[in-house]
Design an enzyme around this catalytic site. Sequence first.
Site, mmCIF file in Angstrom:
data_model
loop_
_atom_site.group_PDB
_atom_site.id
_atom_site.type_symbol
_atom_site.label_atom_id
_atom_site.label_comp_id
_atom_site.label_asym_id
_atom_site.label_seq_id
_atom_site.Cartn_x
_atom_site.Cartn_y
_atom_site.Cartn_z
ATOM 1 N N SER A 264 -10.259 12.599 -47.395
ATOM 2 C CA SER A 264 -11.470 11.781 -47.359
ATOM 3 C C SER A 264 -11.303 10.660 -48.380
ATOM 4 O O SER A 264 -10.628 10.835 -49.398
ATOM 5 C CB SER A 264 -12.667 12.660 -47.726
ATOM 6 O OG SER A 264 -13.682 11.877 -48.320
ATOM 7 N N ASN B 72 -9.020 17.747 -43.970
ATOM 8 C CA ASN B 72 -9.795 17.892 -42.734
ATOM 9 C C ASN B 72 -8.905 18.076 -41.498
ATOM 10 O O ASN B 72 -7.840 17.463 -41.402
ATOM 11 C CB ASN B 72 -10.671 16.653 -42.523
ATOM 12 C CG ASN B 72 -11.678 16.464 -43.648
ATOM 13 O OD1 ASN B 72 -12.234 17.447 -44.145
ATOM 14 N ND2 ASN B 72 -11.885 15.232 -44.053
ATOM 15 N N GLN C 126 -6.611 0.735 -6.939
ATOM 16 C CA GLN C 126 -5.819 0.237 -8.071
ATOM 17 C C GLN C 126 -6.332 0.823 -9.388
ATOM 18 O O GLN C 126 -5.565 1.081 -10.294
ATOM 19 C CB GLN C 126 -5.905 -1.284 -8.091
ATOM 20 C CG GLN C 126 -5.202 -1.947 -9.250
ATOM 21 C CD GLN C 126 -5.172 -3.453 -9.072
ATOM 22 O OE1 GLN C 126 -4.485 -3.953 -8.197
ATOM 23 N NE2 GLN C 126 -5.926 -4.175 -9.875
ATOM 24 N N THR D 153 -17.416 37.870 -29.899
ATOM 25 C CA THR D 153 -18.116 37.357 -28.730
ATOM 26 C C THR D 153 -19.355 36.664 -29.288
ATOM 27 O O THR D 153 -19.896 37.112 -30.313
ATOM 28 C CB THR D 153 -18.535 38.474 -27.743
ATOM 29 O OG1 THR D 153 -19.478 39.322 -28.392
ATOM 30 C CG2 THR D 153 -17.351 39.308 -27.287
ATOM 31 N N HIS D 154 -19.792 35.609 -28.661
ATOM 32 C CA HIS D 154 -20.903 34.794 -29.182
ATOM 33 C C HIS D 154 -20.607 34.356 -30.621
ATOM 34 O O HIS D 154 -21.535 34.152 -31.403
ATOM 35 C CB HIS D 154 -22.231 35.570 -29.155
ATOM 36 C CG HIS D 154 -22.499 36.252 -27.851
ATOM 37 N ND1 HIS D 154 -23.235 35.679 -26.848
ATOM 38 C CD2 HIS D 154 -22.096 37.459 -27.373
ATOM 39 C CE1 HIS D 154 -23.284 36.507 -25.806
ATOM 40 N NE2 HIS D 154 -22.598 37.580 -26.106
ATOM 41 N N ASN E 24 0.824 -1.223 0.000
ATOM 42 C CA ASN E 24 0.000 0.000 0.000
ATOM 43 C C ASN E 24 0.851 1.263 0.000
ATOM 44 O O ASN E 24 0.581 2.204 -0.749
ATOM 45 C CB ASN E 24 -0.948 0.014 1.204
ATOM 46 C CG ASN E 24 -1.910 -1.161 1.186
ATOM 47 O OD1 ASN E 24 -1.931 -1.918 0.216
ATOM 48 N ND2 ASN E 24 -2.672 -1.336 2.246
ATOM 49 N N LYS F 61 -5.041 4.089 -11.041
ATOM 50 C CA LYS F 61 -3.710 4.084 -11.658
ATOM 51 C C LYS F 61 -3.785 4.239 -13.168
ATOM 52 O O LYS F 61 -3.133 5.113 -13.751
ATOM 53 C CB LYS F 61 -3.030 2.769 -11.273
ATOM 54 C CG LYS F 61 -1.571 2.728 -11.517
ATOM 55 C CD LYS F 61 -0.890 1.656 -10.666
ATOM 56 C CE LYS F 61 -1.587 0.313 -10.740
ATOM 57 N NZ LYS F 61 -0.977 -0.675 -9.830
ATOM 58 N N TYR G 286 -6.825 1.464 3.143
ATOM 59 C CA TYR G 286 -6.632 0.981 1.777
ATOM 60 C C TYR G 286 -7.821 0.141 1.321
ATOM 61 O O TYR G 286 -8.345 -0.669 2.081
ATOM 62 C CB TYR G 286 -5.351 0.133 1.668
ATOM 63 C CG TYR G 286 -5.180 -0.446 0.272
ATOM 64 C CD1 TYR G 286 -4.547 0.278 -0.717
ATOM 65 C CD2 TYR G 286 -5.726 -1.698 -0.050
ATOM 66 C CE1 TYR G 286 -4.426 -0.221 -2.008
ATOM 67 C CE2 TYR G 286 -5.619 -2.201 -1.337
ATOM 68 C CZ TYR G 286 -4.971 -1.467 -2.305
ATOM 69 O OH TYR G 286 -4.849 -1.953 -3.582
#
Length: 459
Positions: free
Chosen positions: A287, A295, A332, A164-165, A119, A335, A327
């Site tokens: 493509s 693309n 695990q 903006t927007h 651990n 990880k 623990y």
Amino acid sequence: MQNTEKTSTKTITGAVDPDVLDYTVGDDPVLDLALAEWDCLGTAAHVTMLSRMPVEPPVATPEEAAAVKRELAALVAESRRGEFKILESDQDVHMAVERRLTEKLGDLGRKIHTGRSRNDQVAVDVRLHIKDSILGLEAEAARLARRLLEFGKNHDRVPLVGRTHLQPAMPSSVGVWASGHAEMILDQFLPLEAAYKMNDLCPLGSAAGYGVPLPLDRKLVSDLLGFERPLHNVFGASMARGENEAALLCALAQMMTVLSRLAEDLILFSMPEFGYFRLPREFCTGSSIMPQKYNPDLLELVRSKTATVCGLSCAALGILHAMPGGYNRDLQDCKGLYMKGLSLTRATLRILERLVASVEIDEARLRAGFIPGVFATDAALGMVARGVPWREAYHHVRSHLEELSAGDPDAAVAAKTHEGATAGLDWDMYEKRVAALEAETSRRAAEFRARRDALLKVS
Ligand code: ARG
């Protein structure tokens, strides 16, 4: 389906049903390969400390500790060559290292686990791995920021419509756009550094989470491994596992979000309808049916990988939130999450650095974007300069929009001289900021390497 025929598999810690072993071991034999070097390092520090521990008889003599470290150095070299193997019966890297040491050193190998648990061992491995990885990632992030700043400085005052927007808003510049994205990346060093600091504490000596009745010198182990200090409380040290990984994942998710927005801008501004930027053709994919296509798949995948990394951070927090203290094996599963998050984020930083270095601009298209409305705010401010109150000027311009004429984008860009605006960017400050971050990252990386070499010389 129940299979009573199956015999159990022998492991260091006892016999286990093979299906249970398979399920509980999960991806550890593969994932833990990334921890092999760090496991050896943690073991070297632990055995050094054991050899100095004031008990009779000593757990290991200094000569024995040196012998263990020679074998550990050989294992690190093996791991760097990609030849270190973890067997399913080992379950994880920790037992694989113990098995290998025992094969070579007999009883001495069987002593190295004295006073520790897997651990605290896995916790220290993960922390060392994360510290090393953050330093590498920060260097990559600084390089991407540097590229964006170069791009911005090269096209500093080239006009670009600020939006903006997504609607045309006010005059801006390529310099402001590029250095703004660079600054966002540099600001992500704050959460990254917080994650680094959380990982810079040593859990070794907490053992299973409750300490051991041995005079362990936890400060010595922490110093040998280059940690800031030990995590003080043994139970707290075991609870910290996973939290440090989640802290990293949250920082990675934030960094990816910043990169994703850069990617999105690049997709938009390089689409034919905008045409502000040109992506190098070799960075685009075609493509199978439409011969004309180039693309921006790479940038689209930055968006999707951002979603993935955000998901990984949620998964880690989800694993943690309902676990009882101490623990639990759930840990695990944090990880693989942090490892995946690191590899996705680092790969994204590296590929974007290459892309940004070769993006071209189309000045004519950038200027063509300056429709009259873009100058509306500047026109109202022009009235303010002649003494008209702001709100009156605003309403006047708003009700006479058709009278607005296209202004001069270059003059508009030159007119904003305050800090951080189109004519007020401090490129020297940016240069110094990136250089300082790079110097700090490489100083710490060198210090970390020196610590490792002092503890475990790997030839
Ligand atoms: N592979 C395990 C993990 O990552 C190692 C620790 C196992 N400890 C235990 N008490 N079963 O958590």
